[in-house]
Design a protein around this motif. Structure first.
Motif, PDB file in Angstrom:
ATOM      1  N   UNK A  34     -25.195  33.743 -82.082  1.00 60.35           N
ATOM      2  CA  UNK A  34     -23.612  34.045 -82.651  1.00 60.35           C
ATOM      3  C   UNK A  34     -23.270  33.206 -83.110  1.00 60.35           C
ATOM      4  N   UNK A  35     -23.729  31.696 -83.630  1.00 58.65           N
ATOM      5  CA  UNK A  35     -23.437  31.237 -85.090  1.00 58.65           C
ATOM      6  C   UNK A  35     -23.662  31.580 -86.132  1.00 58.65           C
ATOM      7  N   UNK A  36     -25.066  32.574 -86.982  1.00 60.28           N
ATOM      8  CA  UNK A  36     -25.438  33.163 -87.635  1.00 60.28           C
ATOM      9  C   UNK A  36     -23.954  33.939 -87.366  1.00 60.28           C
ATOM     10  N   UNK A  37     -23.921  34.612 -86.646  1.00 61.51           N
ATOM     11  CA  UNK A  37     -22.295  35.916 -86.914  1.00 61.51           C
ATOM     12  C   UNK A  37     -21.580  35.129 -87.420  1.00 61.51           C
ATOM     13  N   UNK A  38     -20.823  34.468 -86.449  1.00 63.51           N
ATOM     14  CA  UNK A  38     -19.895  33.343 -87.439  1.00 63.51           C
ATOM     15  C   UNK A  38     -20.093  32.891 -88.776  1.00 63.51           C
ATOM     16  N   UNK A  39     -21.325  32.782 -89.367  1.00 64.81           N
ATOM     17  CA  UNK A  39     -21.028  32.777 -90.402  1.00 64.81           C
ATOM     18  C   UNK A  39     -21.035  33.569 -91.336  1.00 64.81           C
ATOM     19  N   UNK A  40     -22.028  34.444 -91.035  1.00 61.19           N
ATOM     20  CA  UNK A  40     -21.388  35.553 -91.687  1.00 61.19           C
ATOM     21  C   UNK A  40     -20.012  36.126 -92.028  1.00 61.19           C
ATOM     22  N   UNK A  41     -19.516  36.004 -90.964  1.00 56.60           N
ATOM     23  CA  UNK A  41     -17.931  36.889 -90.750  1.00 56.60           C
ATOM     24  C   UNK A  41     -17.861  35.872 -91.443  1.00 56.60           C
ATOM     25  N   UNK A  42     -17.763  34.508 -91.449  1.00 51.63           N
ATOM     26  CA  UNK A  42     -16.615  34.123 -92.483  1.00 51.63           C
ATOM     27  C   UNK A  42     -16.802  33.354 -93.515  1.00 51.63           C
ATOM     28  N   UNK A  43     -17.490  33.903 -94.107  1.00 50.59           N
ATOM     29  CA  UNK A  43     -18.516  33.529 -95.476  1.00 50.59           C
ATOM     30  C   UNK A  43     -18.952  34.845 -96.175  1.00 50.59           C
ATOM     31  N   UNK A  44     -19.115  35.583 -95.570  1.00 48.87           N
ATOM     32  CA  UNK A  44     -19.692  37.068 -96.351  1.00 48.87           C
ATOM     33  C   UNK A  44     -18.846  38.131 -95.994  1.00 48.87           C
ATOM     34  N   UNK A  45     -16.919  37.783 -96.953  1.00 53.78           N
ATOM     35  CA  UNK A  45     -15.843  38.955 -96.429  1.00 53.78           C
ATOM     36  C   UNK A  45     -15.967  40.124 -96.495  1.00 53.78           C
ATOM     37  N   UNK A  46     -17.158  40.391 -97.721  1.00 53.56           N
ATOM     38  CA  UNK A  46     -17.327  41.522 -98.090  1.00 53.56           C
ATOM     39  C   UNK A  46     -18.311  42.336 -97.339  1.00 53.56           C
ATOM     40  N   UNK A  47     -18.463  41.940 -95.716  1.00 59.25           N
ATOM     41  CA  UNK A  47     -19.906  42.370 -95.381  1.00 59.25           C
ATOM     42  C   UNK A  47     -18.790  43.002 -93.985  1.00 59.25           C
ATOM     43  N   UNK A  48     -18.916  43.753 -93.615  1.00 63.45           N
ATOM     44  CA  UNK A  48     -17.996  45.270 -92.466  1.00 63.45           C
ATOM     45  C   UNK A  48     -18.743  44.994 -91.259  1.00 63.45           C
ATOM     46  N   UNK A  49     -20.511  45.472 -91.540  1.00 57.04           N
ATOM     47  CA  UNK A  49     -21.097  46.076 -90.388  1.00 57.04           C
ATOM     48  C   UNK A  49     -22.391  44.840 -90.516  1.00 57.04           C
ATOM     49  N   UNK A  50     -22.854  43.960 -89.138  1.00 59.50           N
ATOM     50  CA  UNK A  50     -23.199  43.301 -89.112  1.00 59.50           C
ATOM     51  C   UNK A  50     -24.187  43.357 -88.295  1.00 59.50           C
ATOM     52  N   UNK A  51     -25.628  43.907 -88.063  1.00 60.57           N
ATOM     53  CA  UNK A  51     -27.094  43.791 -87.235  1.00 60.57           C
ATOM     54  C   UNK A  51     -27.926  42.391 -87.535  1.00 60.57           C
ATOM     55  N   UNK A  52     -28.001  42.803 -86.036  1.00 61.92           N
ATOM     56  CA  UNK A  52     -29.376  41.581 -85.425  1.00 61.92           C
ATOM     57  C   UNK A  52     -30.155  42.081 -84.782  1.00 61.92           C
ATOM     58  N   UNK A  53     -31.763  41.884 -85.243  1.00 62.21           N
ATOM     59  CA  UNK A  53     -32.573  42.486 -84.529  1.00 62.21           C
ATOM     60  C   UNK A  53     -33.416  41.310 -84.301  1.00 62.21           C
ATOM     61  N   UNK A  54     -34.423  41.724 -83.158  1.00 65.46           N
ATOM     62  CA  UNK A  54     -35.297  40.002 -83.286  1.00 65.46           C
ATOM     63  C   UNK A  54     -36.125  40.203 -83.828  1.00 65.46           C
ATOM     64  N   UNK A  55     -37.129  38.711 -84.397  1.00 68.38           N
ATOM     65  CA  UNK A  55     -38.125  40.015 -86.108  1.00 68.38           C
ATOM     66  C   UNK A  55     -39.395  40.836 -85.199  1.00 68.38           C
ATOM     67  N   UNK A  56     -39.497  41.039 -83.691  1.00 72.23           N
ATOM     68  CA  UNK A  56     -40.196  41.309 -83.123  1.00 72.23           C
ATOM     69  C   UNK A  56     -40.726  43.009 -83.355  1.00 72.23           C
TER      70      UNK A  56
END
Lengths: 327, 301
Positions: free
Chosen positions: A84-106
């Protein structure tokens, strides 16, 4: 704009690389970032082998009291606690991004993710359940194992920039700061079990039951895979969106996953080509090279001395405690 | 015209006074709704001087396959929880429209016809234990025991609900133990799967329903020390399970000879284990003293 990210340590870069390639082939418009719970500068790395994706090290995203979290958690707990801290970072630092999606690396992406994008138009948060039908057997993992660890699999979660998603991330960060433990008797299983609250705590959370999502050992009992007209299909109807190779090891190529005993290659020949493809891609992306790097956040094992002295010193009070418990 | 919803509860003889009080509160607001009591006991063991104001169906009338075994392996509390899906199936066959379950320790304070309206479009209504993130002092306890509370649910007669109940009762029949380390909590934890496994499941985010000790920290319903309800209009149902009974509630159940009924031992199931919370806490504190040795030996090593 959509940003997709994964999280891993250096020893998993072949997986993250493989995932990134599969994502970019079919969804070139997505931005892709690898969150790295590790340090690059401490290792002598052959730079030519690095995947050509943005690597964002965990000490660069301003997690408050990150040191404390490193002390508190083992490597699995730490890797999941930072999500969630990565999500938080993107929400705060990348205002142009609307959708944020997480996937496991595998994971490998097998389709253009329009279905997912459409759902993020309508909903704030999208989650995928492990199973949509009962197991009807006594094998491992069981329905109660899923209850203990989480109904939804958090190898995937998508969110749309919204007040509700921000509320969710804030709460999730708070929980994972102290309680991202594996402690089943007390209701804890890393980040995943906490997420069970999403549909009741937050609005417009979509439980996406598309059979092509997050296909893995836990749901193969209800999903048959076939390759037709250049496309992987689930149950001959739904296009495979993404396959999750959870618990698969190149060193043990005959086992589907180390976390289960329900699905095997003898009975499920339909999935053999999917795993062959995965193995080949991992090897092409230098799995054998990356897997040996040691993560900087792994703590040295704690050595306990005077084991016998401790035992005898504690004996009288331990006996008293057991006596009281038996009353 | 489709029939009105049927309300039911499930209890032992020793909880019958609670069940009668629940029935009274339902009849007050819905004199036309049917109210039934599912009894996990034998009717013939009800003390002679007790006259039930409501129809009672006992577990023997259900002729359950494997009930003898359930009775042998489950505690009284587990058994009455695990019989819930079986009674639900029985009453759904009887009503063939809509059924609503309340724990026998509940009282309703408002008409509940809105539930029937929700069921016009949905098959299953579940109620979460908590609704607000970050308010309960220890949210992991709720994760451990269940996001949803099985002290209330509502169902509509449909193929979806038939398969839901078949699945639920199979699990409560074979794996209805209370064992949180294994992800088991009698009937309740199974509900976690329901929104993912079944269609038309409504998660009822309504603060007024099934208010109980587990969600009091996020629902301020008392206006003063005497536990007067702050705003009766907002309270739909209170579930007194595990809560220190309010004086008004005690008076209500005593009207139905609670003191006498409470003495009747359940005829099925094994006795509940003794509550050892007190002993365990003392033992925990004693063991905490022992950590001094670890602290000291870590220091000198």
């Amino acid at each position: 704009m959509t940003l997709v990210f994964t999280i891993c340590s250096v020893n998993y870069l072949a997986q993250a690389h493989t995932f990134g390639d599969s994502l970019k082939t079919l969804n070139p418009e997505f931005e892709f970032v690898i969150g790295l719970v590790d340090k690059l500068e401490t290792k002598s790395i052959d730079k030519t082998k690095l995947p050509c994706y943005t690597l964002l090290e965990v000490d660069k995203i301003n997690i408050p009291d990150f040191e404390e979290m490193c002390d508190r958690y083992n490597i699995t707990e730490l890797n999941t606690a930072v999500k969630p801290y990565y999500f938080d970072y993107f929400l705060k630092n990348r205002p142009e991004i609307t959708n944020i999606i997480y996937f496991d690396p595998d994971i490998i992406i097998f389709d253009k993710l329009t279905h997912l994008q459409d759902n993020l138009e309508k909903y704030n948060i999208v989650v995928t359940p492990h199973i949509t039908t009962p197991y009807n057997d006594n094998l491992w993992q069981s329905e109660e194992d899923l209850i203990n660890t989480g109904i939804y699999n958090f190898g995937f979660v998508g969110l749309k920039r919204s007040v509700e998603a921000q509320k969710m991330i804030k709460w999730w960060c708070e929980k994972l700061h102290n309680e991202c433990k594996i402690d089943l008797c007390n209701g804890l299983f890393v980040d995943q079990h906490w997420a069970e609250f999403f549909p009741v705590y937050f609005d417009k959370v979509f439980i996406d039951k598309h059979l092509g999502n997050n296909v893995a050992y836990w749901n193969l009992h209800e999903r048959f895979c076939s390759f037709e007209k250049n496309q992987w299909l689930i149950n001959k109807t739904q296009p495979l969106q993404f396959f999750h190779y959870s618990g698969y090891l190149i060193a043990k190529p005959n086992e589907v996953s180390k976390y289960q005993n329900r699905i095997n290659f003898e009975e499920r020949v339909d999935i053999i080509p999917l795993f062959e493809l995965y193995k080949n891609r991992l090897l092409a992306n230098n799995e054998l090279y990356w897997k040996n790097f040691k993560c900087d956040y792994i703590k040295p094992p704690k050595i306990t001395r005077f084991v016998r002295v401790r035992k005898y010193a504690k004996l009288p009070l331990e006996k008293l405690a057991s006596l009281i418990e038996s009353l | 015209m489709p029939s009105l919803p049927l309300i039911f509860t499930v209890c032992h003889i020793n909880q019958l006074a609670n069940a009668f009080v629940l029935g009274d509160s339902i009849k007050k607001h819905h004199p036309d709704y049917q109210f039934f009591i599912g009894l996990v006991d034998s009717k013939k063991n009800i003390p002679a001087k007790i006259n039930s104001p409501y129809p009672i169906i006992d577990i023997e009338e259900l002729n359950l396959d494997g009930f003898a075994e359930m009775s042998r392996k489950y505690t009284w509390d587990e058994l009455s929880a695990d019989c819930k899906p079986f009674f639900a199936q029985y009453f759904l066959e009887k009503n063939k429209n809509k059924i609503i379950y309340f724990d026998c320790t509940s009282i309703i304070y408002q008409p509940i016809s809105f539930l029937s309206e929700i069921l016009d479009n949905q098959s299953i209504i579940l109620v979460p234990q908590l609704l607000h993130a970050g308010v309960h002092p220890d949210e992991k306890q709720i994760l451990n025991t269940g996001i949803f509370h099985s002290g209330f649910f509502a169902l509509k007669h449909s193929t979806e609900v038939v398969s839901f109940l078949n699945w639920w009762k199979e699990n409560t029949k074979t794996k209805g133990f209370h064992d949180l380390c294994k992800g088991l909590n009698a009937d309740q934890l199974w509900l976690e799967h329901v929104p993912a496994m079944f269609e038309k499941v409504s998660i009822l985010k309504e603060e007024g329903i099934n208010i109980g000790y587990w969600n009091l920290s996020e629902r301020n319903i008392y206006s003063d020390e005497n536990k007067t309800l702050i705003d009766e209009k907002k309270v739909i149902s209170v579930n007194f399970k595990g809560l220190k009974y309010w004086k008004s509630y005690k008076n209500l159940i005593e009207q139905y000879q609670d003191t006498l009924l409470k003495t009747v031992k359940p005829s099925y199931g094994i006795p509940n284990p003794k509550d050892k919370t007190f002993q365990k806490n003392i033992a925990k504190n004693i063991r905490a003293i022992n950590y001094i040795f670890d602290w000291f030996l870590d220091k000198i090593s």
